[in-house]
Motif scaffolding. Structure first.
Motif, PDB file in Angstrom:
ATOM      1  N   ASP A  16      34.146 -13.175  24.855  1.00 31.40           N
ATOM      2  CA  ASP A  16      33.211 -12.453  23.953  1.00 31.40           C
ATOM      3  C   ASP A  16      32.451 -11.398  24.700  1.00 31.40           C
ATOM      4  N   LYS A  17      32.141 -11.490  25.801  1.00 30.98           N
ATOM      5  CA  LYS A  17      31.467 -10.227  26.556  1.00 30.98           C
ATOM      6  C   LYS A  17      32.325  -9.100  26.580  1.00 30.98           C
ATOM      7  N   LEU A  18      33.457  -9.058  26.641  1.00 29.78           N
ATOM      8  CA  LEU A  18      34.310  -7.888  26.443  1.00 29.78           C
ATOM      9  C   LEU A  18      34.518  -7.314  25.103  1.00 29.78           C
ATOM     10  N   ILE A  19      34.827  -8.235  24.244  1.00 31.32           N
ATOM     11  CA  ILE A  19      35.311  -7.960  22.876  1.00 31.32           C
ATOM     12  C   ILE A  19      33.780  -7.543  22.182  1.00 31.32           C
ATOM     13  N   ILE A  20      32.687  -8.240  22.252  1.00 32.02           N
ATOM     14  CA  ILE A  20      31.414  -7.534  21.827  1.00 32.02           C
ATOM     15  C   ILE A  20      31.141  -5.982  22.366  1.00 32.02           C
ATOM     16  N   GLY A  21      31.377  -5.989  23.600  1.00 34.37           N
ATOM     17  CA  GLY A  21      31.138  -4.486  23.936  1.00 34.37           C
ATOM     18  C   GLY A  21      32.193  -3.559  23.628  1.00 34.37           C
ATOM     19  N   ASP A  22      33.640  -3.942  23.352  1.00 33.36           N
ATOM     20  CA  ASP A  22      34.412  -3.233  22.975  1.00 33.36           C
ATOM     21  C   ASP A  22      35.427  -3.850  22.110  1.00 33.36           C
ATOM     22  N   SER A  23      35.483  -3.691  20.720  1.00 33.24           N
ATOM     23  CA  SER A  23      36.366  -4.728  19.740  1.00 33.24           C
ATOM     24  C   SER A  23      37.929  -4.495  20.030  1.00 33.24           C
ATOM     25  N   GLN A  24      38.101  -3.338  20.808  1.00 34.49           N
ATOM     26  CA  GLN A  24      39.638  -3.360  21.024  1.00 34.49           C
ATOM     27  C   GLN A  24      39.815  -3.822  22.366  1.00 34.49           C
ATOM     28  N   SER A  25      39.296  -4.526  22.931  1.00 32.24           N
ATOM     29  CA  SER A  25      39.639  -5.094  24.339  1.00 32.24           C
ATOM     30  C   SER A  25      40.715  -6.154  24.075  1.00 32.24           C
ATOM     31  N   ARG A  26      41.584  -6.130  25.385  1.00 35.54           N
ATOM     32  CA  ARG A  26      42.687  -6.977  25.202  1.00 35.54           C
ATOM     33  C   ARG A  26      42.626  -7.673  26.536  1.00 35.54           C
ATOM     34  N   VAL A  27      42.579  -8.929  26.326  1.00 31.94           N
ATOM     35  CA  VAL A  27      42.027  -9.952  27.282  1.00 31.94           C
ATOM     36  C   VAL A  27      43.018 -11.213  27.458  1.00 31.94           C
ATOM     37  N   ALA A  28      43.424 -11.709  28.533  1.00 34.10           N
ATOM     38  CA  ALA A  28      44.048 -12.846  28.962  1.00 34.10           C
ATOM     39  C   ALA A  28      43.686 -13.440  30.394  1.00 34.10           C
ATOM     40  N   SER A  29      42.322 -13.710  30.415  1.00 37.37           N
ATOM     41  CA  SER A  29      41.627 -14.142  31.776  1.00 37.37           C
ATOM     42  C   SER A  29      41.791 -15.714  31.839  1.00 37.37           C
ATOM     43  N   GLU A  30      42.562 -16.168  32.745  1.00 36.56           N
ATOM     44  CA  GLU A  30      42.661 -17.470  33.106  1.00 36.56           C
ATOM     45  C   GLU A  30      41.576 -17.889  34.050  1.00 36.56           C
ATOM     46  N   VAL A  31      41.367 -19.098  34.066  1.00 38.07           N
ATOM     47  CA  VAL A  31      40.050 -19.672  34.922  1.00 38.07           C
ATOM     48  C   VAL A  31      40.665 -20.953  35.584  1.00 38.07           C
ATOM     49  N   PHE A  32      40.386 -21.033  36.775  1.00 35.63           N
ATOM     50  CA  PHE A  32      40.593 -22.241  37.514  1.00 35.63           C
ATOM     51  C   PHE A  32      39.247 -22.697  38.286  1.00 35.63           C
ATOM     52  N   GLU A  77      44.818 -10.657  33.130  1.00 40.04           N
ATOM     53  CA  GLU A  77      44.963  -9.094  32.868  1.00 40.04           C
ATOM     54  C   GLU A  77      43.777  -8.786  31.715  1.00 40.04           C
ATOM     55  N   VAL A  78      43.392  -7.511  31.774  1.00 34.12           N
ATOM     56  CA  VAL A  78      42.141  -7.067  30.891  1.00 34.12           C
ATOM     57  C   VAL A  78      42.341  -5.588  30.728  1.00 34.12           C
ATOM     58  N   LYS A  79      42.277  -5.208  29.552  1.00 31.15           N
ATOM     59  CA  LYS A  79      42.160  -3.709  29.071  1.00 31.15           C
ATOM     60  C   LYS A  79      41.018  -3.609  28.236  1.00 31.15           C
ATOM     61  N   SER A  80      39.827  -2.791  28.634  1.00 32.99           N
ATOM     62  CA  SER A  80      38.618  -2.846  27.934  1.00 32.99           C
ATOM     63  C   SER A  80      37.887  -1.619  28.298  1.00 32.99           C
ATOM     64  N   ASN A  81      37.136  -1.120  27.450  1.00 29.36           N
ATOM     65  CA  ASN A  81      35.992   0.068  27.968  1.00 29.36           C
ATOM     66  C   ASN A  81      34.834  -0.631  28.219  1.00 29.36           C
ATOM     67  N   THR A  82      34.649  -2.002  28.087  1.00 28.90           N
ATOM     68  CA  THR A  82      33.489  -2.911  28.572  1.00 28.90           C
ATOM     69  C   THR A  82      33.935  -2.847  30.250  1.00 28.90           C
ATOM     70  N   GLN A  83      33.126  -2.245  30.891  1.00 24.14           N
ATOM     71  CA  GLN A  83      33.258  -2.486  32.297  1.00 24.14           C
ATOM     72  C   GLN A  83      32.296  -3.483  32.918  1.00 24.14           C
ATOM     73  N   LEU A  84      32.840  -4.301  33.619  1.00 24.38           N
ATOM     74  CA  LEU A  84      32.147  -5.382  34.438  1.00 24.38           C
ATOM     75  C   LEU A  84      32.583  -5.551  35.713  1.00 24.38           C
ATOM     76  N   THR A  85      31.477  -5.705  36.297  1.00 23.14           N
ATOM     77  CA  THR A  85      31.549  -5.813  38.140  1.00 23.14           C
ATOM     78  C   THR A  85      31.825  -7.103  38.279  1.00 23.14           C
ATOM     79  N   ASP A  86      32.108  -7.452  39.552  1.00 24.84           N
ATOM     80  CA  ASP A  86      32.029  -8.781  40.011  1.00 24.84           C
ATOM     81  C   ASP A  86      30.818  -9.754  39.990  1.00 24.84           C
ATOM     82  N   ASN A  87      29.633  -8.790  39.911  1.00 27.96           N
ATOM     83  CA  ASN A  87      28.456  -9.573  39.971  1.00 27.96           C
ATOM     84  C   ASN A  87      28.377  -9.888  38.466  1.00 27.96           C
ATOM     85  N   ASP A  88      28.837  -9.172  37.455  1.00 27.78           N
ATOM     86  CA  ASP A  88      28.618  -9.445  36.009  1.00 27.78           C
ATOM     87  C   ASP A  88      29.396 -10.619  35.742  1.00 27.78           C
ATOM     88  N   TYR A  89      30.835 -10.670  36.203  1.00 30.21           N
ATOM     89  CA  TYR A  89      31.542 -11.931  36.157  1.00 30.21           C
ATOM     90  C   TYR A  89      30.714 -13.309  36.923  1.00 30.21           C
TER      91      TYR A  89
END
Length: 405
Positions: free
Chosen positions: A32-48, A59-71
């Motif tokens: 949500d965060k990446l696509i709302i910031g950049d609708s062309q975001s490409r995301v495959a972010s697994e979580v454990f 993997e992520v390709k996006s113009n929405t730049q997130l820092t580790d603090n953002d995550y």
């Protein structure tokens, strides 16, 4: 002696507080965060999620730049909404507390080999992966979802809502299970459930509550959950509530969670095949997500239009190729008016392109928002079967009904 027959089918559901669902919700909060910031975001972010650790990889390709603090903030916000917000009624040994959470980010850039096939020069979008997807619907409930998973969801939502409102009594790591008796295989095939045979509910409680109090509380919630009177009788249904006894220790502190491990819970409760690919964690070009939505939309239209009592729709794709490699419809012998699965398969293939671009535009998958839908909410509530999702709308019934003439 009474000649009693049984034909039983069971589905289970887990609440957003289950560790696997926590992983899905965190992953889709990132989507949500990446696509709302950049609708062309490409995301495959697994979580454990394991113990007090949350690991984000992929993997992520996006113009929405997130820092580790953002995550880190995304993780803590997601957990707080789920119900892990540091309330003092469970100790840090009994459940996850946000001030103990440690987040590790291991995200890489998306492979250019994949990207060149997905975002094509002519504006078409190729499938983000190969694979098969299955959509399903049947006539057993008002929303054309199977009975057992529908009623298991109703129970989960009732108990989970109570837990959120009363954190001094119940925790949010909840599982429900419903067994429906169709009495005969013919009734099952014809979508005629006869009664709810067994209910199982497991919900954590604070250590000061005894098991009898917990069972009486949850029994009351079961009776208030809105299960259909023609199928549910509390005196006749077998009901197991916290069957192992007092259940206090819960969350990822006691059970790890992983993205994509609740695919049957997220879809059709075992009534239909699943493709095997997860929806959560992926952007809309990944057909594991968008293909499921399209398949469900088609199957729901087939059943809602009265063409059949049930429908399984399979769609397959090749990575980097926009058009599906195959589309098939199986109505399990329930078609009417001389129609058959060959006719339906050809009809779907000829009338709906089912490319990633078509699916994205049809359902607005590149525009998640609080006013439309959020992927994190979908992860929490189930990928299909909720009336307010765009892919659940019956907006082309006339086209399907024209087949009956």
């Amino acid at each position: 002696m009474e000649n009693k027959t049984e034909y039983l089918f069971t589905s289970e559901v887990v609440s957003p507080g289950h560790p696997d669902k926590c992983a899905d919700i965190i992953a889709d909060s990132i989507v949500d965060k990446l696509i709302i910031g950049d609708s062309q975001s490409r995301v495959a972010s697994e979580v454990f999620v394991a113990g007090k650790h949350v690991v984000i990889g992929g993997e992520v390709k996006s113009n929405t730049q997130l820092t580790d603090n953002d995550y880190n903030d995304i993780v803590l916000d997601a957990l707080a909404k789920i119900g892990y917000n540091g309330h003092p009624h469970f100790t840090k040994e009994e459940c996850l507390h946000p001030d103990d959470v440690k987040v590790q980010v291991l995200l890489n850039a998306q492979s250019p080999d994949i990207n060149q096939g997905v975002d094509q020069e002519d504006g078409e979008t190729g499938a983000g992966d190969q694979g098969i997807m299955f959509g399903y619907a049947n006539s057993e409930t008002a929303n054309y979802m199977p009975s057992a998973i529908t009623y298991a969801r109703m129970l989960m939502e009732k108990v989970y809502a109570y837990a959120l409102a009363h954190p001094d009594e119940l925790g949010v790591d909840i599982k429900t299970q419903v067994t429906v008796d169709y009495e005969t295989k013919e009734n099952f095939e014809e979508c005629r459930p006869q009664h709810i045979h067994t209910i199982v509910v497991s919900a954590p409680c604070v250590s000061t509550m005894n098991i009898d109090t917990v069972r009486a509380l949850i029994l009351g919630l079961i009776k208030e959950s809105g299960l259909p009177e023609e199928l549910f009788c509390a005196e006749k249904t077998i009901i197991h509530i916290n069957p192992t006894g007092q259940y206090v220790s819960h969350s990822s502190v006691h059970d790890s969670g992983l993205t994509g491990r609740k695919l049957i819970v997220d879809s059709f409760g075992g009534y239909a095949p699943i493709g095997g690919g997860a929806q959560s964690s992926k952007d809309y070009t990944k057909v594991d997500r968008s293909g499921l939505y399209a398949g469900r939309w088609i199957a729901k239209h087939i059943v809602a239009s009265g063409i059949a009592k049930k429908a399984i729709v399979q769609i397959s794709y090749a990575i980097g190729v926009a058009k599906p490699t195959s589309v098939s419809v199986d109505t399990c012998g329930t078609c009417i008016n001389g129609l058959n699965d060959d006719i339906l398969s050809s009809f779907v293939h000829d009338n709906f392109s089912l490319t990633p671009n078509w699916i994205t535009k049809k359902f607005g998958l590149d525009k998640p928002s609080a006013d439309t839908f959020l992927y994190a909410d979908v992860a929490a509530r189930g990928q299909v079967g909720q009336e307010d999702y765009p892919w659940e709308k019956l907006d082309e019934l006339d086209k399907f009904e024209s087949l009956k003439k």
